[in-house]
Design an enzyme around this catalytic site. Structure first.
Site, short mmCIF file in Angstrom:
data_model
loop_
_atom_site.label_atom_id
_atom_site.label_comp_id
_atom_site.label_asym_id
_atom_site.label_seq_id
_atom_site.Cartn_x
_atom_site.Cartn_y
_atom_site.Cartn_z
N GLU A 1 18.70 57.75 6.99
CA GLU A 1 19.45 58.97 7.31
C GLU A 1 19.51 59.87 6.09
O GLU A 1 19.06 59.49 5.00
CB GLU A 1 20.86 58.62 7.79
CG GLU A 1 21.67 57.82 6.78
CD GLU A 1 23.02 57.35 7.31
OE1 GLU A 1 23.54 57.98 8.25
OE2 GLU A 1 23.56 56.37 6.76
N LYS B 132 33.03 53.98 7.24
CA LYS B 132 33.05 55.25 6.50
C LYS B 132 34.06 55.09 5.38
O LYS B 132 35.24 55.43 5.53
CB LYS B 132 33.44 56.40 7.45
CG LYS B 132 32.31 57.39 7.64
CD LYS B 132 32.67 58.48 8.58
CE LYS B 132 32.81 59.81 7.88
NZ LYS B 132 31.61 60.27 7.18
N ARG C 80 36.71 55.77 15.36
CA ARG C 80 35.84 55.31 14.27
C ARG C 80 36.65 55.00 13.02
O ARG C 80 36.36 54.03 12.31
CB ARG C 80 34.73 56.34 13.99
CG ARG C 80 33.68 55.83 13.01
CD ARG C 80 32.47 56.71 12.91
NE ARG C 80 32.79 58.01 12.36
CZ ARG C 80 31.92 59.02 12.26
NH1 ARG C 80 30.68 58.87 12.69
NH2 ARG C 80 32.27 60.16 11.73
#
Ligand code: PMP
Length: 289
Positions: free
Chosen positions: A182, A149, A50
């Site tokens: 979220e 991220k 990721r």
């Protein structure tokens, strides 16, 4: 504590980077948070993958291979004798000028901090969380894909401020269409009967590694698992709600916007998955040595 920067380990005092680093000036960089359980790094390959996907998306070339990055994480944990902890892996754009242009930054900085973790209080797991939905809308995926991220977490921090101002520890963010997205650093699930549901990537959420592990565990335990758009109505009327994330693991939610969820205490399915997650975390991972 020994901190890894670009291939070397430094004492906490000497672990420093430049004020001209675009990671600081613009939040230009990417990161991962990884857990170590029983001297094993949990889901290391998934986190490294990721990280490289985040970097690719922002045209940041990480100056080392995935294998070398995984080895560096393990080396840092070993140097710190990390048995149980939280590893923060950061790659910044590097030193540049005061302008935005990322391509003047010659050398990305790779930083690895193997810390102890500040766990959620035990009470959260025993009694469940009371949380709220907040006015700050989750970033539009079309503007900033949540799967990146990045070092810029202001969208989430604004929501966190609203939660704390409301006297609760966590916030649920909705997307621009009013659908549930979220929490500020966790994914959300509902349980209704034997069916679990969580918002799909198109809702504008980070596809959490814990989320994926829990979906897998739930399917193996015979639950139906769906990715589906949901509204606050669906949260309020669920039998159970829980959050998942690297730091939080699986944490029950018993109240949202002053509506009691289910019986108002951690539900059976949530507790079952919490236990299964802990068992898995204790059993797998890359050894620190
Ligand atoms: N959503 C956001 C916005 C996050 O920052 C995180 C934590 N990285 C998560 C969800 C949960 O992801 P993971 O399970 O991979 O930690």
């Amino acid at each position: 504590m020994r901190v890894y920067i670009n291939g070397k380990l430094y004492s906490e005092r000497d672990a420093k980077i430049s004020v001209f680093d675009h990671g600081l000036l613009y939040g230009d960089g990417v990161f991962e948070g990884i857990r170590v359980y029983n001297r094993r790094v949990f889901m290391l390959a998934e986190h490294i993958d990721r990280l490289y996907r985040s970097a690719k998306a922002i045209a940041l070339e990480i100056p080392m291979s995935r294998k070398a990055m995984a080895d560096a994480v393990v080396r840092t944990c070993r140097a710190n004798r990390t048995a149980n902890g939280y590893v923060r892996l950061v790659v910044t754009r590097g030193v540049g000028t005061l302008g935005l242009n990322p391509f003047v930054c010659r050398r990305p900085q790779v930083i690895i901090i193997a810390a102890t973790i500040q766990l959620y209080p035990k009470e959260y797991y025993e009694k469940g969380l009371s949380i709220v939905t907040v006015p700050t809308v989750r970033n539009l995926s079309e503007a900033l894909n949540p799967n990146i991220k990045s070092l810029n977490y202001l969208n989430n921090i604004l929501a966190k401020i609203e939660a704390i101002n409301a006297g609760v520890p966590e916030a649920i963010m909705l997307n621009a269409d009013g659908r549930v997205a979220e929490a500020t650093g966790d994914n959300i699930f509902t349980v209704k009967g034997r069916t679990l549901a969580t918002p799909p990537p198109q809702a504008g959420v980070l596809e959490g590694i814990t989320r994926n592990v829990v979906m897998d565990l739930a399917r193996k335990s015979g639950y139906e698992v769906r990715e589906q758009m949901m509204t606050r109505y669906d949260l309020y009327n669920a039998d159970e709600v829980f959050l998942t994330g690297t730091a939080a693991e699986v944490v029950p939610v018993v109240e949202i916007d002053r509506r009691r969820i289910g019986e108002g205490r951690p539900g059976r399915v949530t507790q079952h998955l919490e236990k299964q997650f802990r068992q898995l975390a204790a059993a797998v991972g890359v050894p620190v040595g």
